[in-house]
Design an enzyme around this catalytic site. Structure first.
Site, PDB file in Angstrom:
ATOM      1  N   ASP A 138      10.823  12.407  17.256  1.00 17.49           N
ATOM      2  CA  ASP A 138      10.393  13.752  16.920  1.00 17.49           C
ATOM      3  C   ASP A 138      10.857  14.730  17.996  1.00 17.49           C
ATOM      4  O   ASP A 138      10.668  14.477  19.183  1.00 17.49           O
ATOM      5  CB  ASP A 138       8.859  13.736  16.820  1.00 17.49           C
ATOM      6  CG  ASP A 138       8.306  15.037  16.297  1.00 17.49           C
ATOM      7  OD1 ASP A 138       8.744  16.121  16.737  1.00 17.49           O
ATOM      8  OD2 ASP A 138       7.404  14.979  15.437  1.00 17.49           O
TER       9      ASP A 138
ATOM     10  N   ASP B 250      10.106   6.392  14.863  1.00 22.15           N
ATOM     11  CA  ASP B 250       9.920   7.808  14.568  1.00 22.15           C
ATOM     12  C   ASP B 250      10.330   8.593  15.811  1.00 22.15           C
ATOM     13  O   ASP B 250       9.762   8.393  16.881  1.00 22.15           O
ATOM     14  CB  ASP B 250       8.447   8.060  14.231  1.00 22.15           C
ATOM     15  CG  ASP B 250       8.167   9.516  13.901  1.00 22.15           C
ATOM     16  OD1 ASP B 250       7.036   9.800  13.454  1.00 22.15           O
ATOM     17  OD2 ASP B 250       9.049  10.383  14.077  1.00 22.15           O
TER      18      ASP B 250
ATOM     19  N   GLU C 258       0.832  -1.197   0.000  1.00 21.87           N
ATOM     20  CA  GLU C 258       0.000   0.000   0.000  1.00 21.87           C
ATOM     21  C   GLU C 258       0.868   1.249   0.000  1.00 21.87           C
ATOM     22  O   GLU C 258       1.809   1.367   0.773  1.00 21.87           O
ATOM     23  CB  GLU C 258      -0.888   0.048   1.247  1.00 21.87           C
ATOM     24  CG  GLU C 258      -1.672   1.364   1.322  1.00 21.87           C
ATOM     25  CD  GLU C 258      -2.456   1.557   2.618  1.00 21.87           C
ATOM     26  OE1 GLU C 258      -2.363   0.704   3.512  1.00 21.87           O
ATOM     27  OE2 GLU C 258      -3.165   2.571   2.713  1.00 21.87           O
TER      28      GLU C 258
END
Lengths: 450, 458
Positions: free
Chosen positions: B147, B145, B77
């Site tokens: 941040d 991830d 996807e």
């Protein structure tokens, strides 16, 4: 299993060298009276384990306790019958404890604990044989492999505050097969392999045992409701039903003696009759206008047991939560689960309020306020909370003494006695019991002053 | 556009002259800062490495070996975020050119990569009736991830969306802690670190084992890396037991201490004001120690110690008093380590790593808010990475302008700052990955052949 009438002698089977796994009911014959007696003996063992856990005993103590309980209750004059008694009693209790979700949970938990403690006592070969039974073909790390990772193994052992035994056995397992140990940083990992200590492997085996038993209980329940209960209604069924209720006490799912309470009474009876765990949750709810899930369950079910009706409960929680998240969000996100607790949604289970045992063994995390204050509060915070309840210094010291010895329910009982000025011989083992006993005391006081 | 190109009229006028601001005609090559569909069109037309992304996502299933799974790429996807916040999920493609054409045509402001499903996402509705979870993720890279906004409580140089070289150190530390653990502890080899374009980094772990991990296993790895468990109610957000640390934490501590003492202390001026040092004193659960230190520092306000030394000095005092063992109060055992961990240990976004179906931004995208390219970062040289010097979209377009006549249109990226990054991506990540994938495909194919041979006994 075949249940036979009184006087026949039971059939012998070969003595099994390892712990029975209770995979399937073996073809044994059981005398009717043994059916009940064996089950009761085993139940004493399970209840003893439950008791030990609620007192917060650590793993080593529990292992020894379980061993004592087993030896005291599960003997048999005929040595070859010992294993039979083990197996038969387990299967009888399955019938008893398969019938509701709460019963299954309790039985599953205690049987798994029992299995784990017994496994720890087995010899290494027996443990390995059991591992193979459960499709956990872990390979023991060779001496050379252990040498190369020795430093790391030592450091991991030290992180539990234990020294590394010179002859310690470790199993080299792909890390993805032991996610719980990895997540808790309880193993040394190197190049994709986790080095799992013997007692940790036991936990893994126990987890497998638990999962098998869990499925088996569901199947047993189906069989019970569809055929056995009816078939045995004159013989086994009354025994099975009696075995259960004599040991678990009232579950407070249907408040009987206590009058229904309304929202306007809550603050006042909260101060006078709630046990510390519920007082704390209640105060935090008033303060923050919010409680996390664990707190909502513990307090919400308690209030249900106390007699708060669904409509009043919804109004109560909404009044608090809407100050923090707004009434629309309350309706959307929280109302459903309150209705669910009252058995009005989903599979319509009428959930029972938590017992002390359950609350003590819960694990409140960051931002949580549920759990048992006697277990989960720091000493400082607990003293402050007891002080707020108006308890004398001497009583507080007695309570703290019980806490230090990890008798949390006794601590709560002493608190009850100090607050109400009466003795509580039965001891507290359910928050709703604290509440109803408290109300009884207060009502009798009121009557005597009238 | 060079003079020759204009005179010959050969080059396509892909960069609209009207894009150039009035009055800048003299600087024909200058491209004003910005992020818009026109710029993106050029970027996707000439610079974005479509073929490399295709090769990566195919994991060797390019159809050239009989053991290849020809459906593999088509079951992946992608999602596109278009100009007006229109979000297209479940995009899938069967070939490299389908992927490339779709990107060039739709010009997405953001491209996300999702999992490989059991069937082509485009066909998911056809299987909805069977209700047996036939449409389900089967593979996905293990991703992380990190941040900068998760560190707002420990950085004073910037806050929110801003990032500078001083606080970027925190990202450097994160890479230096996580990368070795992924390799040495978990045994992973094919790891890609990418600048997220604004204020953080992403990590893609692409080993076959990693791609096949279940949600529970991903969760356990994320938990292995988690130390910080803060929220506004807790005083101490890092709580280490007072017995020894797990080897992973011990190893990490060496890195943390080095950067905390050598960099963060001064760059973030952790002790220079009362507000700041109080934050650290809060983490020490011993009144007598904190009041002693407070007393010293309040007095020292007027001393002659230069501003630079005050942070290093005060930290030395904290360490000395905590390690002296004078006050044997509980909870002091690992206090120094807890402070260092609080200020520097990596803070991962747990949710990103835990779920197989999480969509993560593709490398080499352009960040809409900053215009910067999401470039790969070399973990071995991550201290040299400077987020403020990452080329922007407009700069790249400028570089194309000045690039001169090139007959080789395919390698236009090589004449820009992107060239170095793409070459690094290929040599240090893509090629080793593909080599390993092909070996795997070949081995499992041969194993299958052997198996079927041996089972053909009469």
């Amino acid at each position: 299993m075949e249940i036979i009438g009184s006087q026949r002698k039971p059939v012998h089977i070969d003595v099994v060298p390892t712990l029975p796994l209770y995979r399937s009911a073996p073809p044994l014959e059981v005398r009717l009276e043994d059916f009940e007696l064996y089950a009761m003996d085993r139940l004493r063992v399970l209840k003893g384990i439950a008791d030990g856990l609620s007192r917060g005993k650590k793993s080593e103590e529990m292992k020894i306790l379980a061993d004592h309980l087993w030896k005291a209750n599960m003997r048999h004059p005929d040595a070859s019958e010992v294993v039979n008694k083990d197996i038969i009693s387990h299967f009888v209790l399955r019938l008893v404890y398969c019938r509701t979700e709460d019963l299954r949970k309790w039985f599953l938990s205690m049987e798994t604990n029992l299995f784990r403690y017994r496994l720890l006592f087995e010899r290494a070969e027996a443990q390995r044989a059991l591992m193979a039974e459960f499709d956990l073909p872990y390979r023991a790390a060779s001496h050379a492999e252990l040498e190369s990772v020795k430093e790391g193994l030592k450091q991991v052992a030290q992180s539990f505050g234990q020294p590394l035994a010179a002859d310690a056995i470790f199993y080299k397992v792909p890390f993805e097969e032991v996610p719980e140990l990895v997540a808790g940083r309880r193993v040394f990992i190197h190049k994709g392999y986790a080095y799992v200590a013997m007692n940790q492997v036991v936990s893994l085996v126990a987890t497998q045992f638990r999962s098998h038993l869990s499925k088996a209980l569901i199947l047993t329940n189906r069989k019970w409701t569809s055929t056995i209960r009816e078939q045995e209604k004159d013989r086994l069924t009354p025994i099975v039903e009696a075995l259960c209720s004599s040991y678990l006490g009232p579950d407070y799912s249907q408040p009987r003696e206590v009058a229904e309470i309304s929202i306007k009474d809550i603050d006042q009876i909260g101060k006078s009759s709630f046990p510390l765990c519920m007082r704390h949750l209640f105060e935090k709810l008033r303060e923050d206008h919010h409680l996390k899930h664990g707190g909502r369950m513990q307090l919400g079910l308690f209030l249900k047991g106390v007699g708060l009706k669904l409509e009043d409960a919804l109004a109560f929680w909404k009044a608090e939560f809407s100050q923090r998240v707004g009434s629309e969000r309350f309706d959307k996100e929280y109302a459903y689960s309150i209705r669910h607790n009252y058995g009005r949604e989903g599979k319509r289970t009428d959930y029972t309020p938590y017992s002390c045992q359950k609350i003590i063994t819960s694990a409140p995390g960051v931002g949580d306020h549920h759990g048992c204050p006697y277990r989960h509060f720091s000493e400082e915070n607990l003293r402050a909370a007891l002080g707020k309840m108006g308890i004398s210094n001497r009583a507080v010291e007695d309570v703290m003494d019980k806490v230090r010895n990890r008798h949390y329910q006794l601590a709560c009982t002493l608190t009850f006695e100090a607050v109400h000025g009466t003795s509580c011989d039965a001891g507290i083992n359910h928050p709703n019991q604290y509440f109803s006993d408290s109300q009884k005391v207060l009502q009798s006081k009121n009557q005597s002053t009238v | 556009m060079t003079k020759e190109e204009i005179e010959n009229g050969t080059a396509d006028m892909e960069i609209d002259q009207r894009e150039l601001m009035n009055g800048e005609r003299s600087e024909l090559n200058a491209v004003p800062d910005g992020f818009n569909a026109n710029y993106l069109k050029v970027y996707y037309g000439k610079l974005f490495p479509h073929a490399d992304i295709f090769k990566w996502m195919s994991y060797g299933n390019d159809g050239k070996h009989p053991g290849c799974d020809e459906s593999y790429f088509g079951r992946r996807e992608f999602s596109f975020t278009l100009d007006n916040d229109i979000y297209l999920r479940f995009q899938s493609f069967n070939t490299a050119s389908q992927l490339e054409n779709s990107i060039k045509e739709k010009c997405p402001f953001k491209i996300d990569i999702g999992p490989v499903y059991s069937i082509d996402p485009a066909k998911r509705h056809a299987y909805a009736q069977s209700g047996n979870n036939v449409f389900t993720p089967v593979e996905k890279e293990l991703v992380f991830d990190i941040d900068m906004t998760d560190y707002d409580d420990v950085r004073y140089c910037c806050s929110g969306a801003d990032v500078c070289l001083k606080c970027w150190t925190l990202m450097t530390i994160a890479i230096k802690v996580i990368d070795p653990a992924l390799r040495d502890d978990f045994g992973f080899n094919h790891i890609l670190w990418v600048y997220s374009g604004r204020r953080g980094v992403h990590c893609w772990v692409c080993d076959p084992k990693a791609r096949r991990l279940t949600n529970e296993q991903r969760s356990s790895i994320a938990e292995y890396f988690r130390v910080y468990k803060g929220n506004e109610n807790s005083q101490k957000k890092v709580s280490l037991t007072s017995s020894a640390l797990h080897p992973f934490l011990l190893r990490s501590y060496k890195v943390l201490e080095e950067f905390f003492e050598g960099n963060l202390l001064s760059n973030q001026s952790l002790f220079s004001t009362e507000e700041r040092y109080e934050k650290i004193l809060e983490m020490i659960p011993d009144e007598s120690i904190t009041s002693e230190l407070r007393g010293k520092w309040q007095d020292n306000k007027k001393s002659s110690i230069s501003k630079e030394n005050v942070n290093v000095d005060r930290w030395k005092q904290v360490k000395k008093i905590l390690k002296s063992g004078k006050q044997k109060a509980q909870g002091l055992g690992k206090c120094v380590e807890e402070i260092v961990f609080s200020f520097s240990y990596p803070r991962l976004d747990m949710e990103v790593s835990k779920h197989m179906n999480h969509l993560l931004k593709a490398p080499f995208c352009i960040h809409p808010k900053t215009g910067r390219v999401c470039l790969p970062i070399d973990p071995n040289r991550c201290e040299e990475f400077d987020p403020t010097a990452v080329p922007t979209l407009s700069k790249l377009l400028e570089e194309i302008n000045t690039g001169g006549l090139g007959t080789d249109d395919d390698a236009e990226w090589d004449r820009t700052s992107l060239g170095k990054s793409i070459r690094f991506f290929r040599s240090s990540f893509l090629q080793p990955l593909l080599k390993s994938c092909k070996e795997d495909i070949e081995n499992s194919y041969n194993a299958k052949l052997q198996h079927s041979k041996t089972s053909l006994t009469w």
